[in-house]
Design a protein around this motif. Sequence first.
Motif, PDB file in Angstrom:
ATOM      1  N   ASP A 243       0.813  -1.221   0.000  1.00  0.00           N
ATOM      2  CA  ASP A 243       0.000   0.000   0.000  1.00  0.00           C
ATOM      3  C   ASP A 243       0.846   1.271   0.000  1.00  0.00           C
ATOM      4  OD1 ASP A 243      -2.238  -1.593   0.033  1.00  0.00           O
ATOM      5  OD2 ASP A 243      -2.495  -1.488   2.222  1.00  0.00           O
ATOM      6  N   VAL A 246       1.393   2.551  -3.627  1.00  0.00           N
ATOM      7  CA  VAL A 246       0.287   2.669  -4.574  1.00  0.00           C
ATOM      8  C   VAL A 246       0.152   4.082  -5.127  1.00  0.00           C
ATOM      9  CG1 VAL A 246      -1.537   3.227  -2.911  1.00  0.00           C
ATOM     10  CG2 VAL A 246      -2.068   1.873  -4.958  1.00  0.00           C
ATOM     11  N   SER A 247       0.559   5.089  -4.337  1.00  0.00           N
ATOM     12  CA  SER A 247       0.444   6.473  -4.799  1.00  0.00           C
ATOM     13  C   SER A 247       1.409   6.790  -5.925  1.00  0.00           C
ATOM     14  CB  SER A 247       0.686   7.438  -3.635  1.00  0.00           C
ATOM     15  OG  SER A 247       1.997   7.274  -3.122  1.00  0.00           O
ATOM     16  N   LYS A 252      -3.148   5.474  -9.370  1.00  0.00           N
ATOM     17  CA  LYS A 252      -3.216   5.438  -7.905  1.00  0.00           C
ATOM     18  C   LYS A 252      -3.783   4.097  -7.428  1.00  0.00           C
ATOM     19  CE  LYS A 252      -1.619   9.544  -8.089  1.00  0.00           C
ATOM     20  NZ  LYS A 252      -0.159   9.722  -7.961  1.00  0.00           N
ATOM     21  N   SER A 253      -3.523   3.091  -8.219  1.00  0.00           N
ATOM     22  CA  SER A 253      -3.943   1.734  -7.926  1.00  0.00           C
ATOM     23  C   SER A 253      -3.018   0.797  -8.689  1.00  0.00           C
ATOM     24  CB  SER A 253      -5.396   1.503  -8.360  1.00  0.00           C
ATOM     25  OG  SER A 253      -5.699   0.118  -8.390  1.00  0.00           O
ATOM     26  N   TYR A 254      -2.815  -0.408  -8.171  1.00  0.00           N
ATOM     27  CA  TYR A 254      -1.964  -1.366  -8.874  1.00  0.00           C
ATOM     28  C   TYR A 254      -2.700  -2.050 -10.030  1.00  0.00           C
ATOM     29  CZ  TYR A 254       1.575  -0.914  -5.228  1.00  0.00           C
ATOM     30  OH  TYR A 254       2.540  -0.431  -4.372  1.00  0.00           O
ATOM     31  N   GLU A 255      -4.016  -1.873 -10.089  1.00  0.00           N
ATOM     32  CA  GLU A 255      -4.831  -2.414 -11.190  1.00  0.00           C
ATOM     33  C   GLU A 255      -4.483  -3.888 -11.453  1.00  0.00           C
ATOM     34  OE1 GLU A 255      -5.573   0.981 -14.374  1.00  0.00           O
ATOM     35  OE2 GLU A 255      -3.429   0.798 -13.943  1.00  0.00           O
TER      36      GLU A 255
END
Length: 286
Positions: A243, A246-247, A252-255
């Motif tokens: 986490d 992630v930014s 802003k997500s690991y998708e």
Amino acid sequence: MSETATATAATPAAPAAPNRRLPSTLRIGLSRAAMETRLFFREREAVIFTFSFPIVLLVLFGSIFAGDLEGTGITVSQLYTAGLIGAGVMSVSFQNLGITIAVERDAGVLKRLAGTPMPRTAYFIGKTLNVLLLSVLEIAILLAIGVLMYDLDLPSEAGRWVTFAWVFVLGVSGAALLGIAVSSLPRTAKSAAAVITTPFVVLQFVSGVYIPITQLPGWLIDIASVFPLRWMCQGFRAAFLGDAGVSLELAKSYELDKVALVLGAWVIAGLLLCLTTFRWKSRRDG
């Protein structure tokens, strides 16, 4: 009845030779894997180039670019560790495999193997298992450097190890199949390194290995997004940075759903390319 006939009749018939079953395809593939591994480690140049390149880059970049990233608590060195794990895996499964097969084809090795009773599938089983072993060794070395030199924390949650496992399996599978497919592109063994290594080096620079993906222009990101390396690196960052990192991602997500989709698509595409393009003979053999 003559003495000769009597002696012949009295002599018991020799027992029939037992029917020997040929080894299974899997057993032959395992033997090929063992042989491929021995041959690889006998070639010192190949061993040094395959394993040392990501290691040297990690030590160099990790030492030059120090400090935290945007207050995340993640250092640049840790970010490079996650990215270079992806590059190291693709180096073994795409670059090394593609060059090796191209050289074997040019030397007539594949042509001779195709003329033996060996199931052709066994050849690919041997190559695949060899790639898996080398990839595991590459990852172990890079993780050891990341932990010992750059304070990389190994995942403490089972879910992140599961993420690592499926990203590794899909990534290695897709990259290996792509390496087998592109092995047919070089016309000779001498051109194999240039033909296969050049696009791989370019992909590393546009896939977030050396330069954070957020700092790349949009058109380069679009190109990188087509190929598996960007998504491998993103999946490994999810596993090893968690986490806290992630930014640093574009969305802003690991998708991870998209990571699985793209890597899975490359496994299917790589298999189709192998089936349609792989050749056992060099171009000069017709």
